[in-house]
Design an enzyme around this catalytic site. Structure first.
Site, PDB file in Angstrom:
ATOM      1  N   CYS A   2       1.038  -1.148  -0.003  1.00 25.35           N
ATOM      2  CA  CYS A   2       0.076   0.163   0.201  1.00 25.35           C
ATOM      3  C   CYS A   2       0.938   1.594   0.077  1.00 25.35           C
ATOM      4  O   CYS A   2       1.827   1.209   0.494  1.00 25.35           O
ATOM      5  CB  CYS A   2      -0.768   0.020   1.178  1.00 25.35           C
ATOM      6  SG  CYS A   2      -1.641  -1.569   1.605  1.00 25.35           S
ATOM      7  N   ARG A  27       3.028   0.214  -5.655  1.00 21.91           N
ATOM      8  CA  ARG A  27       3.360  -0.169  -3.721  1.00 21.91           C
ATOM      9  C   ARG A  27       1.694  -1.220  -3.540  1.00 21.91           C
ATOM     10  O   ARG A  27       1.919  -2.360  -3.236  1.00 21.91           O
ATOM     11  CB  ARG A  27       3.105   0.481  -2.668  1.00 21.91           C
ATOM     12  CG  ARG A  27       4.011   1.310  -3.024  1.00 21.91           C
ATOM     13  CD  ARG A  27       4.736   1.921  -1.128  1.00 21.91           C
ATOM     14  NE  ARG A  27       5.034   1.650  -0.480  1.00 21.91           N
ATOM     15  CZ  ARG A  27       5.606   1.391   0.549  1.00 21.91           C
ATOM     16  NH1 ARG A  27       6.863   1.527  -0.560  1.00 21.91           N
ATOM     17  NH2 ARG A  27       5.121   0.315   1.392  1.00 21.91           N
ATOM     18  N   TRP A  73      -3.352  -2.645  -1.244  1.00 22.31           N
ATOM     19  CA  TRP A  73      -2.995  -4.188  -1.218  1.00 22.31           C
ATOM     20  C   TRP A  73      -3.672  -4.350  -0.798  1.00 22.31           C
ATOM     21  O   TRP A  73      -2.618  -4.770   0.246  1.00 22.31           O
ATOM     22  CB  TRP A  73      -1.071  -3.940  -1.920  1.00 22.31           C
ATOM     23  CG  TRP A  73      -1.156  -5.209  -2.142  1.00 22.31           C
ATOM     24  CD1 TRP A  73      -0.568  -5.686  -4.238  1.00 22.31           C
ATOM     25  CD2 TRP A  73      -0.968  -7.001  -1.957  1.00 22.31           C
ATOM     26  NE1 TRP A  73      -0.175  -6.944  -4.137  1.00 22.31           N
ATOM     27  CE2 TRP A  73      -0.290  -8.053  -2.574  1.00 22.31           C
ATOM     28  CE3 TRP A  73      -0.420  -7.208  -0.508  1.00 22.31           C
ATOM     29  CZ2 TRP A  73       0.109  -9.088  -2.292  1.00 22.31           C
ATOM     30  CZ3 TRP A  73      -0.496  -8.468   0.196  1.00 22.31           C
ATOM     31  CH2 TRP A  73      -0.268  -8.939  -1.083  1.00 22.31           C
ATOM     32  N   ASN A  99      -0.740   1.307   6.044  1.00 17.33           N
ATOM     33  CA  ASN A  99       0.371   0.165   5.440  1.00 17.33           C
ATOM     34  C   ASN A  99       0.563  -0.803   6.405  1.00 17.33           C
ATOM     35  O   ASN A  99       0.946  -0.208   7.006  1.00 17.33           O
ATOM     36  CB  ASN A  99       0.988   0.561   4.746  1.00 17.33           C
ATOM     37  CG  ASN A  99       1.706  -0.069   3.827  1.00 17.33           C
ATOM     38  OD1 ASN A  99       1.578  -1.240   3.653  1.00 17.33           O
ATOM     39  ND2 ASN A  99       3.384   0.219   3.744  1.00 17.33           N
ATOM     40  N   GLY A 100       0.039  -2.202   5.993  1.00 16.81           N
ATOM     41  CA  GLY A 100       0.259  -3.456   6.955  1.00 16.81           C
ATOM     42  C   GLY A 100      -0.898  -3.549   7.927  1.00 16.81           C
ATOM     43  O   GLY A 100      -1.780  -3.949   6.790  1.00 16.81           O
ATOM     44  N   GLU A 485      15.421 -17.044 -12.437  1.00 18.84           N
ATOM     45  CA  GLU A 485      15.233 -15.291 -12.656  1.00 18.84           C
ATOM     46  C   GLU A 485      13.901 -14.932 -14.521  1.00 18.84           C
ATOM     47  O   GLU A 485      13.311 -13.790 -13.999  1.00 18.84           O
ATOM     48  CB  GLU A 485      16.127 -14.155 -12.599  1.00 18.84           C
ATOM     49  CG  GLU A 485      16.154 -12.645 -12.769  1.00 18.84           C
ATOM     50  CD  GLU A 485      14.928 -12.210 -11.942  1.00 18.84           C
ATOM     51  OE1 GLU A 485      15.090 -12.692 -10.746  1.00 18.84           O
ATOM     52  OE2 GLU A 485      14.543 -11.233 -12.296  1.00 18.84           O
ATOM     53  N   LYS A 489      10.782 -13.670 -14.704  1.00 18.86           N
ATOM     54  CA  LYS A 489      10.367 -12.430 -15.390  1.00 18.86           C
ATOM     55  C   LYS A 489       9.355 -12.686 -16.482  1.00 18.86           C
ATOM     56  O   LYS A 489       7.847 -11.892 -16.202  1.00 18.86           O
ATOM     57  CB  LYS A 489      11.081 -11.722 -15.731  1.00 18.86           C
ATOM     58  CG  LYS A 489      12.043 -10.949 -15.138  1.00 18.86           C
ATOM     59  CD  LYS A 489      12.299 -10.239 -14.792  1.00 18.86           C
ATOM     60  CE  LYS A 489      11.949 -10.511 -13.562  1.00 18.86           C
ATOM     61  NZ  LYS A 489      11.773  -9.298 -12.039  1.00 18.86           N
ATOM     62  N   GLU A 492       5.756 -13.483 -13.998  1.00 20.89           N
ATOM     63  CA  GLU A 492       5.431 -11.809 -12.838  1.00 20.89           C
ATOM     64  C   GLU A 492       4.656 -11.595 -14.360  1.00 20.89           C
ATOM     65  O   GLU A 492       3.729 -10.939 -13.696  1.00 20.89           O
ATOM     66  CB  GLU A 492       6.321 -11.166 -13.182  1.00 20.89           C
ATOM     67  CG  GLU A 492       6.307 -11.480 -11.388  1.00 20.89           C
ATOM     68  CD  GLU A 492       8.331 -11.228 -10.685  1.00 20.89           C
ATOM     69  OE1 GLU A 492       8.323 -10.929 -10.218  1.00 20.89           O
ATOM     70  OE2 GLU A 492       8.975 -10.643 -12.224  1.00 20.89           O
ATOM     71  N   HIS A 508      14.853 -35.373 -14.379  1.00 16.95           N
ATOM     72  CA  HIS A 508      14.950 -36.044 -13.198  1.00 16.95           C
ATOM     73  C   HIS A 508      12.475 -35.648 -12.941  1.00 16.95           C
ATOM     74  O   HIS A 508      11.870 -35.146 -12.521  1.00 16.95           O
ATOM     75  CB  HIS A 508      15.524 -35.777 -12.525  1.00 16.95           C
ATOM     76  CG  HIS A 508      16.472 -35.834 -12.077  1.00 16.95           C
ATOM     77  ND1 HIS A 508      16.809 -37.344 -12.117  1.00 16.95           N
ATOM     78  CD2 HIS A 508      17.686 -35.777 -12.156  1.00 16.95           C
ATOM     79  CE1 HIS A 508      18.229 -37.352 -12.106  1.00 16.95           C
ATOM     80  NE2 HIS A 508      18.440 -36.283 -11.928  1.00 16.95           N
ATOM     81  N   LYS A 607       5.376  -4.020  -5.427  1.00 17.31           N
ATOM     82  CA  LYS A 607       7.191  -3.904  -5.907  1.00 17.31           C
ATOM     83  C   LYS A 607       7.578  -4.095  -4.037  1.00 17.31           C
ATOM     84  O   LYS A 607       8.963  -4.996  -3.827  1.00 17.31           O
ATOM     85  CB  LYS A 607       7.108  -2.947  -6.205  1.00 17.31           C
ATOM     86  CG  LYS A 607       8.706  -2.386  -5.840  1.00 17.31           C
ATOM     87  CD  LYS A 607       9.268  -1.897  -7.581  1.00 17.31           C
ATOM     88  CE  LYS A 607      10.999  -1.874  -7.758  1.00 17.31           C
ATOM     89  NZ  LYS A 607      10.534  -3.479  -8.153  1.00 17.31           N
TER      90      LYS A 607
HETATM   91  C1  G6P Z   1       8.554  -8.297  -4.425  1.00 14.96           C
HETATM   92  C2  G6P Z   1       8.752  -8.046  -5.922  1.00 14.96           C
HETATM   93  C3  G6P Z   1       9.722  -9.055  -6.464  1.00 14.96           C
HETATM   94  C4  G6P Z   1      10.627  -8.758  -5.394  1.00 14.96           C
HETATM   95  C5  G6P Z   1      10.619  -9.154  -3.961  1.00 14.96           C
HETATM   96  C6  G6P Z   1      10.944  -8.873  -3.054  1.00 14.96           C
HETATM   97  O1  G6P Z   1       7.768  -9.588  -4.377  1.00 14.96           O
HETATM   98  O2  G6P Z   1       7.514  -7.814  -6.593  1.00 14.96           O
HETATM   99  O3  G6P Z   1       9.797  -8.004  -7.650  1.00 14.96           O
HETATM  100  O4  G6P Z   1      11.824  -9.921  -6.257  1.00 14.96           O
HETATM  101  O5  G6P Z   1       9.292  -8.560  -3.312  1.00 14.96           O
HETATM  102  O6  G6P Z   1      11.818  -7.639  -2.304  1.00 14.96           O
HETATM  103  P1  G6P Z   1      12.779  -6.965  -1.860  1.00 14.96           P
HETATM  104  O7  G6P Z   1      12.432  -5.569  -2.300  1.00 14.96           O
HETATM  105  O8  G6P Z   1      13.214  -7.423  -0.699  1.00 14.96           O
HETATM  106  O9  G6P Z   1      13.831  -6.859  -3.099  1.00 14.96           O
END
Ligand code: G6P
Length: 612
Positions: A2, A27, A73, A99-100, A485, A489, A492, A508, A607
């Site tokens: 949030c 956020r 969020w 937020n929280g 990774e 990507k 996501e 496996h 994020k």
């Molecule tokens: C969320 C974001 C990711 C990020 C992860 C960890 O899931 O969408 O992109 O890698 O959090 O976040 P941080 O800020 O701790 O790297």
């Protein structure tokens, strides 16, 4: 997660609040709302993004020089208008954004219900709002005191801003576990979850500390106490960020801009840290802890998401060149599994935002067992750098796209520097080999620039495969985390199911999925286990799978077998992740764009994940 913004001062609050919300939309973006106080307190909120809130309030009287706003969020309660913030108290005299998570909201709600309070939403936030009102009425205290007393009764995490119709010049802000920063302008104050909504108005900011409550009054000095009622002196810092980093600068999306920023961001994360002429690497932020690192029994890396992938590259680096044993842990698992931690362990916490709740909790746990904690973070002044013993910033600059790109390569760069420094101190690399590696590392930004030129090929591949339902990504050694990774990507931002796997593990299980429909992205660069990866490619081809290979310039063998090939420049094996990740970011980006997805704000994601 949030996003929170608030304003009090001489200007009209609404334009400031709405602009701020747009900056904070990374956020969370499932509902948004604003509260403004003119002669009385009005709350406007709606499901959906900030742009929908703008449409919703069009034509309404939005005047007021004090206000609060929120982009959500969802945690408690589905994302709809009723659950959106701000929340009114029962009398509609108080409004609050949060937020929280208030963990003990259920018993508090019951108690308040028994005293005649009705709740419209299913949120924990409305409970806190009414708790504050209840305290104010029963104990006949001012708003600040009511908030402070209420916060002593809640458990969980919060960043809140509260305003009241009875006190039209005052905002109360408080934080625990979720970030909050106060901007100090001329006769005005701004409050936000991070500095991005504030930067265009003032560079003077105060980051609230854990359990601090701020009294923000028009025409008065900022006052801060902690929830135990002790006075705190506000520490005013200067922001170093510039406004242009928060804009798209001609790119269609923030994610694409951030992909293209990587030559610069990688350079920035090395700046002043590599000294080719002296043949040394230094990381100022951890200098005082080098002895600890040197004597460490092992390194434990904790992180989540993309940062966890960077941690895996770190594991290969520290073991390979500095010969220190490393464990890489998901912070969310580590914190709940009673891990064995020794005082001689060094924990490295990696986080772009510096606010991830699980990573913060894992740090606290390791700290309580006496380990030394170092941070690798991108957001300056965020929570993780404040609670670690020492650390180093990645200096990638603000990352707005929810899917992490430049933050990942900056994390890998910093881990490379850390491993090199350790190798130097421990004498595990010869001088000439050390020089070879740092010389090559210094060339990486240029090579990233080269790698970014692969667009045409990547777009062709994206067009061909945009409608498939599954993707497999394979890599070995340093390229295994790259495969993870790359797959992350894609899922996501395009919502195509993608799995990353160590290439040899394919036999496996995932090999059962391979048929003539299945694209398999293989990172097959020319060092390390190249020959073994060639065999893995053959195994895919034997089952009619489609191979998209990332190869080193000039490769011949993989080219003969693969259906599609993307070339990247030659480099040291340990530096390949910094290059091989780039085409995978672009592939995910172009597929998502072709599928019409919202690249910068993918569904259900945020994020900064400040809840567990
Ligand atoms: C969320 C974001 C990711 C990020 C992860 C960890 O899931 O969408 O992109 O890698 O959090 O976040 P941080 O800020 O701790 O790297």
């Amino acid at each position: 997660m949030c996003g929170i913004v608030a304003y009090v001062g001489p200007k009209q609050a609404y334009p400031i609040l709405i602009n701020g919300l747009k900056r904070l939309e990374y956020r969370g973006y499932d509902s948004a709302g604003v509260a403004l106080l003119d002669s009385f307190l009005s709350v406007y909120k709606t499901k959906g993004k900030v742009s929908e809130l703008e449409l919703f309030v069009k034509g309404l009287n939005l005047s007021g020089t004090i206000g609060i706003a929120h982009t959500r969020w969802a945690t408690h309660g589905e994302p709809n208008q009723v659950n959106a913030h701000p929340h009114y108290s029962q009398s509609k005299k108080i409004a609050l954004i949060h937020n929280g998570i208030i963990e003990n909201y259920a018993p508090l709600r019951k108690e308040l219900e028994s005293r005649g309070y009705f709740f419209k939403s299913s949120t924990d936030t409305e409970v806190l709002t009414n708790l504050i009102e209840d305290i104010q009425i029963n104990e006949k205290v001012d708003l600040f005191e009511a908030v402070r007393v209420a916060l002593n009764q809640v458990t969980g995490a919060y960043a809140i801003v509260v305003m009241s119709e009875n006190d039209p010049d005052t905002l109360i802000a408080a934080r625990k576990g979720s970030p909050l920063v106060i901007g100090i302008g001329k006769d005005e104050y701004y409050v936000a979850s991070d500095a991005t909504p504030i930067i265009e108005y003032t560079k003077n900011v105060v980051y609230l500390d854990e359990e601090e409550v701020a009294l923000i009054r028009r025409d008065s000095e900022l006052k801060i106490k902690n929830i135990r009622n002790q006075d705190k002196t506000p520490y005013v810092q200067k922001l170093e960020m510039n406004l242009n980093v928060l804009e798209k600068g001609g790119f269609e999306h923030f994610m694409l801009k951030e992909i293209y920023e990587q030559p610069c961001s990688i350079r920035d994360s090395m700046r002043g840290r590599i000294h080719l002429e002296l043949g040394t690497v230094t990381l100022g932020g951890i200098i005082e802890y080098e002895q600890k690192l040197l004597n460490a029994n092992r390194i434990i890396i904790i992180a989540c998401g993309t940062s966890w992938h960077a941690g895996l590259v770190g594991e290969y680096l520290f073991e390979d060149i500095a010969r220190i044993p490393v464990e890489v842990e998901y912070a969310s698992e580590f914190r709940y599994r009673n891990p064995v931690i020794y005082e001689k362990d060094v924990v490295i916490a990696i986080s772009q935002s510096g606010e991830t709740a699980d990573t913060l909790a894992a740090i606290e746990l390791a700290k309580s067992k006496g380990a030394t904690i170092l941070g690798i973070c991108n957001v300056v002044g965020s929570s993780i750098p404040r609670i670690t013993h020492a650390g180093t910033y990645t200096h990638a600059g603000p990352e707005i796209g929810v899917a992490s790109t430049k933050a990942f390569t900056a994390q890998v760069t910093v881990l490379t520097l850390m491993a090199l420094r350790m190798a130097q101190l421990r004498g595990t690399l010869s001088r000439s080999r050390f020089m070879q590696i740092i010389t090559e590392l210094d060339l990486i930004p240029e090579k990233v620039k080269e790698t970014l030129k692969v667009s045409k090929r990547v777009i062709e591949i994206a067009e061909k495969f945009k409608d498939v339902r599954n993707f497999l990504y394979l890599g070995r050694g340093y390229n295994f985390p790259v495969a993870l990774e790359g797959a992350l990507k894609l899922k996501e931002i395009s919502y195509i199911h993608a799995e990353g796997y160590p290439a040899a593990e394919m036999k496996h299980g995932p090999i059962a999925l391979i048929d003539e429909q299945m694209p398999v992205v293989v990172i097959a660069t020319n060092k390390g286990t190249y020959d073994k990866v060639l065999s893995n490619i053959q195994e895919v081809k034997a089952r009619k799978g489609i191979v998209i290979a990332i190869v080193t310039e000039g490769d011949r063998e993989v080219k003969r077998l693969a259906d599609y090939v993307i070339e990247i420049p030659e480099t040291e094996e340990m530096l390949v992740p910094l290059l091989a990740t780039i085409p995978l970011q672009k592939l995910a980006y172009h597929i998502a764009v072709l599928r019409g997805c919202n690249v910068d704000q993918p569904r259900n994601l945020a994020k900064s994940v400040t809840v567990e």
